[in-house]
Design a protein around this motif. Structure first.
Motif, mmCIF file in Angstrom:
data_model
loop_
_atom_site.group_PDB
_atom_site.id
_atom_site.type_symbol
_atom_site.label_atom_id
_atom_site.label_comp_id
_atom_site.label_asym_id
_atom_site.label_seq_id
_atom_site.Cartn_x
_atom_site.Cartn_y
_atom_site.Cartn_z
ATOM 1 N N CYS A 100 2.559 -6.932 -33.765
ATOM 2 C CA CYS A 100 3.539 -6.073 -34.443
ATOM 3 C C CYS A 100 3.220 -5.778 -35.902
ATOM 4 O O CYS A 100 3.340 -4.627 -36.325
ATOM 5 N N PRO A 101 2.854 -6.767 -36.723
ATOM 6 C CA PRO A 101 2.576 -6.436 -38.126
ATOM 7 C C PRO A 101 1.495 -5.366 -38.285
ATOM 8 O O PRO A 101 1.611 -4.478 -39.123
ATOM 9 N N MET A 102 0.471 -5.413 -37.459
ATOM 10 C CA MET A 102 -0.602 -4.426 -37.556
ATOM 11 C C MET A 102 -0.100 -3.034 -37.150
ATOM 12 O O MET A 102 -0.415 -2.039 -37.792
ATOM 13 N N VAL A 103 0.693 -2.966 -36.089
ATOM 14 C CA VAL A 103 1.240 -1.679 -35.632
ATOM 15 C C VAL A 103 2.186 -1.105 -36.680
ATOM 16 O O VAL A 103 2.119 0.087 -37.014
ATOM 17 N N ILE A 104 3.050 -1.935 -37.230
ATOM 18 C CA ILE A 104 4.004 -1.470 -38.242
ATOM 19 C C ILE A 104 3.276 -0.975 -39.483
ATOM 20 O O ILE A 104 3.613 0.072 -40.049
ATOM 21 N N GLU A 105 2.252 -1.703 -39.915
ATOM 22 C CA GLU A 105 1.481 -1.277 -41.087
ATOM 23 C C GLU A 105 0.786 0.059 -40.834
ATOM 24 O O GLU A 105 0.774 0.944 -41.692
ATOM 25 N N ALA A 106 0.231 0.231 -39.639
ATOM 26 C CA ALA A 106 -0.436 1.493 -39.312
ATOM 27 C C ALA A 106 0.562 2.650 -39.319
ATOM 28 O O ALA A 106 0.274 3.729 -39.842
ATOM 29 N N LEU A 107 1.746 2.435 -38.760
ATOM 30 C CA LEU A 107 2.775 3.482 -38.775
ATOM 31 C C LEU A 107 3.244 3.760 -40.194
ATOM 32 O O LEU A 107 3.469 4.910 -40.573
ATOM 33 N N TRP A 108 3.413 2.724 -40.982
ATOM 34 C CA TRP A 108 3.843 2.844 -42.375
ATOM 35 C C TRP A 108 2.879 3.755 -43.140
ATOM 36 O O TRP A 108 3.301 4.656 -43.852
ATOM 37 N N GLU A 109 1.553 3.498 -42.955
ATOM 38 C CA GLU A 109 0.542 4.306 -43.635
ATOM 39 C C GLU A 109 0.501 5.729 -43.093
ATOM 40 O O GLU A 109 0.443 6.691 -43.848
ATOM 41 N N ARG A 110 0.531 5.882 -41.790
ATOM 42 C CA ARG A 110 0.419 7.200 -41.175
ATOM 43 C C ARG A 110 1.604 8.093 -41.532
ATOM 44 O O ARG A 110 1.447 9.288 -41.751
#
Length: 131
Positions: free
Chosen positions: A108-118
């Protein structure tokens, strides 16, 4: 692009033929795609037949590639030549049986960070704080 420019898509084509005894023979050809004037479908136009792949000298093909590359201002690295410094490709057979030594769970942290950046949320929140 210039309307009068001709687009040429050349490539090395490999064709295989099965003999009556079941053996397979591979041939290499220099080809380019052209559009058929009536159907407008791409048709391969054979420019040069190199012959049977097993009878070709690989070094001669590399010299041809380097000659073309030199004319175009490019460099060709042979992945099978250790002196070239190129990384070998998986097709070359160097990565036969890779072993996984260790894995890590990001979830989850990696997915959330990717969405945050995108989605650009960092910049949006920074702009809201400044206002």
């Amino acid at each position: 692009m210039n309307k009068n420019a001709i687009s040429v898509n050349m490539y090395l084509r490999s064709t295989k033929r099965r003999n009556k005894d079941g053996s397979v023979v591979e041939y290499l050809q220099l080809a380019q795609n052209e559009r058929h004037p009536d159907t407008r479908k791409p048709v391969a136009n054979i420019i040069h037949n190199f012959g049977r792949a097993k009878q070709l000298d690989r070094q001669e093909l590399i010299r041809l590639c380097r000659s073309i590359a030199r004319f175009c201002g490019l460099t060709v690295n042979d992945p099978l030549d250790p002196a070239s410094g190129a990384l070998p490709s998986p097709e070359a057979g160097f990565f036969v049986d890779p072993k996984i030594r260790k894995t890590r769970s990001f979830g989850c942290p990696m997915v959330i960070e990717a969405l945050w950046e995108r989605l650009g949320l960092k910049k949006t929140l920074a702009d809201v704080v400044k206002a």
